[in-house]
Design an enzyme around this catalytic site. Structure first.
Site, PDB file in Angstrom:
ATOM      1  CE  LYS A  70      -0.640  -0.189   5.035  1.00  0.00           C
ATOM      2  NZ  LYS A  70      -1.544  -0.687   6.096  1.00  0.00           N
ATOM      3  NE  ARG A 164      -7.820  -0.193  11.038  1.00  0.00           N
ATOM      4  CZ  ARG A 164      -6.525  -0.192  10.704  1.00  0.00           C
ATOM      5  NH1 ARG A 164      -5.787   0.892  10.883  1.00  0.00           N
ATOM      6  NH2 ARG A 164      -5.951  -1.271  10.187  1.00  0.00           N
ATOM      7  CE1 TYR A 297       8.376  32.123   0.547  1.00  0.00           C
ATOM      8  CE2 TYR A 297       8.995  29.830   0.961  1.00  0.00           C
ATOM      9  CZ  TYR A 297       8.557  30.832   0.098  1.00  0.00           C
ATOM     10  OH  TYR A 297       8.293  30.530  -1.205  1.00  0.00           O
ATOM     11  CG  MET A 346       5.890  22.909  -2.132  1.00  0.00           C
ATOM     12  SD  MET A 346       4.671  23.542  -3.276  1.00  0.00           S
ATOM     13  CE  MET A 346       3.439  24.202  -2.181  1.00  0.00           C
TER      14      MET A 346
HETATM   15  C1  LIG Z   1      -0.845  -1.622   6.828  1.00  0.00           C
HETATM   16  C2  LIG Z   1      -1.361  -2.929   7.291  1.00  0.00           C
HETATM   17  C3  LIG Z   1      -0.486  -3.990   7.523  1.00  0.00           C
HETATM   18  C4  LIG Z   1       1.014  -3.835   7.473  1.00  0.00           C
HETATM   19  O1  LIG Z   1       1.424  -3.278   8.701  1.00  0.00           O
HETATM   20  P1  LIG Z   1       2.965  -3.125   9.074  1.00  0.00           P
HETATM   21  O2  LIG Z   1       2.944  -2.798  10.524  1.00  0.00           O
HETATM   22  O3  LIG Z   1       3.505  -2.042   8.246  1.00  0.00           O
HETATM   23  O4  LIG Z   1       3.603  -4.433   8.796  1.00  0.00           O
HETATM   24  C5  LIG Z   1      -1.028  -5.221   7.841  1.00  0.00           C
HETATM   25  N1  LIG Z   1      -2.370  -5.387   7.936  1.00  0.00           N
HETATM   26  C6  LIG Z   1      -3.229  -4.380   7.749  1.00  0.00           C
HETATM   27  C7  LIG Z   1      -4.692  -4.644   7.887  1.00  0.00           C
HETATM   28  C8  LIG Z   1      -2.772  -3.114   7.433  1.00  0.00           C
HETATM   29  O5  LIG Z   1      -3.631  -2.117   7.252  1.00  0.00           O
END
Ligand SMILES: *Cc1c(COP(=O)(O)O)cnc(C)c1O
Length: 405
Positions: A70, A164, A297, A346
């Site tokens: 991700k 969650r 700045y 930036m």
């Molecule tokens: C992001 C995520 C992971 C990975 O987590 P890490 O701590 O980076 O290994 C695993 N499971 C879910 C559901 C996640 O959202």
């Protein structure tokens, strides 16, 4: 997805053909093919492989890492990481959104791609067309997905205490109903730990309770005649703290990239991991400041004595946290620390090089990584900017060029 090069030197960067030097019509040549050498990431495939092997070795036989890709693989470039993991034989990956999954499929990544987060049920044709596995976030969501006319691959998310996403572990009738849906092809079931970074009594008890409710549910489902192909619980911390769980997958994110979320945890659990990414930027110019002259700045920095300043071609839009402004962070130049001076802008950042006389235009500054024996880790950056490594890495901007080592 970020354009990836295979060699690191400026020579290689500048040797790339310009549009008029290739047979491809200029209009078809992607702009990203022409790196500017302004600011870039270097990705060590060797360290990535090392981390994968180290994590895999902690797990029992039969449990495979499921690389978490991700947020563009926590800033490392999802496609490059996926390809490397595929070469190591990994066939199941996680992403956060359907779009991330589609991008990997379009680039030729095969095997299982699990979308960990929410996708609107109206996008079911996309999930189906690209053969993505979708997380079922609760009972109603599962029913909505089942309305689509074709069988969708899904993993059921079970809430065992994080509160969650997920169906509750005690929603047995609802879970059984989803398992009976013709149009849901349930390929897996998983839960997520929320305090697995610690084995202290209270946290350990909480995680053991999470494991227990998940196991209990699997047992009840099995008594009801349901067997679910792939079960998974751990993410990075869980691989270190509860390595012996008998799961099919372990979802490895941050540890795969060579660290844990904080400096202390990385020392405690992840001492053998190797950071995969370095962040570098070019010195656009150096200049001197006379006593009493201000810079940046807001003119918020004023030189007390004569100083030399280097202007780096990287800023907060590239993911360098603005909270490192005013000396809270530094960069490496010629193996020495050059403190950030004034506010991070930036696209540019000023650093103090009064004590580094060699510092010159076109030099390479290291913002994360090693330089002549000195090192700035993403962990240190996270500490200095009051966040965790996951946030530092995942916010590295798309404008950065990627160099695969
Ligand atoms: C992001 C995520 C992971 C990975 O987590 P890490 O701590 O980076 O290994 C695993 N499971 C879910 C559901 C996640 O959202």
């Amino acid at each position: 997805m970020a354009q990836v090069l295979t060699k690191s030197s400026l020579e290689q960067l500048t040797k790339l053909p310009l549009p008029w030097q290739t047979s491809t019509p200029a209009s078809l040549v992607a702009l990203e093919r022409f790196p500017t050498g302004r600011a870039w990431l270097e990705i060590s495939r060797q360290n990535l492989r090392h981390n994968a092997q180290l994590l895999q070795a902690l797990l029992p036989a039969g449990c495979r890492l499921m690389p978490v890709l991700k947020a563009d693989a926590y800033g490392h470039g999802a496609l490059a990481v996926a390809q490397e993991m595929q070469q190591l034989g990994y066939r199941a990956f996680c992403v956060a959104s359907a779009k991330e999954g589609v991008e990997l499929r379009q680039a030729g990544i095969e095997g299982e791609i699990l979308v960990l987060g929410y996708t609107h049920p109206e996008l079911a044709p996309l999930l189906w067309g690209y053969q993505l596995s979708q997380t079922v976030v609760d009972f109603d969501y599962g029913l909505a997905l089942a309305q689509f006319g074709q069988p969708l691959k899904v993993h059921l998310k079970i809430d065992t205490g994080m509160h969650r996403l997920g169906l509750c572990a005690d929603q047995l009738p609802q879970i059984c109903e989803l398992l009976r849906c013709q149009n849901l092809q349930v390929e897996g079931m998983f839960s997520h730990f929320c305090v697995s970074e610690s084995l202290e009594a209270a946290q350990n008890a909480y995680t053991l309770q999470q494991i227990e409710s998940f196991r209990g549910l699997v047992e009840q489902l099995s008594q009801a005649g349901h067997s679910i192909p792939k079960l998974h619980l751990q993410s990075s911390y869980g691989i270190f703290t509860y390595p012996q769980l008998h799961c099919d997958y372990a979802r490895a994110g941050i540890a795969l990239y060579g660290m844990l979320s904080t400096e202390a945890d990385t020392l405690q659990w992840g001492g053998q991991l190797r950071p995969v990414l370095s962040l570098k930027a070019r010195v656009a110019l150096t200049r001197s400041l006379q006593p009493g002259e201000s810079a940046g700045y807001g003119l918020s920095f004023t030189a007390a004595e004569q100083m030399r300043v280097a202007v780096l071609s990287i800023g907060y839009a590239d993911g360098l946290p603005r909270s490192l402004s005013h000396g809270r962070g530094s960069v490496l130049l010629h193996g020495r620390h050059a403190p950030i001076l004034g506010p991070v802008c930036m696209d540019q950042t000023l650093v103090d090089v009064s004590h580094i006389p060699e510092a010159a235009q076109h030099d390479i500054a290291v913002l994360i990584g090693q330089d002549q024996g000195a090192e700035i880790s993403a962990c240190q950056l996270a500490t200095a900017s009051d966040t965790i490594t996951n946030e530092i890495l995942s916010r590295l901007g798309r404008r950065l060029e990627h160099v695969l080592l």
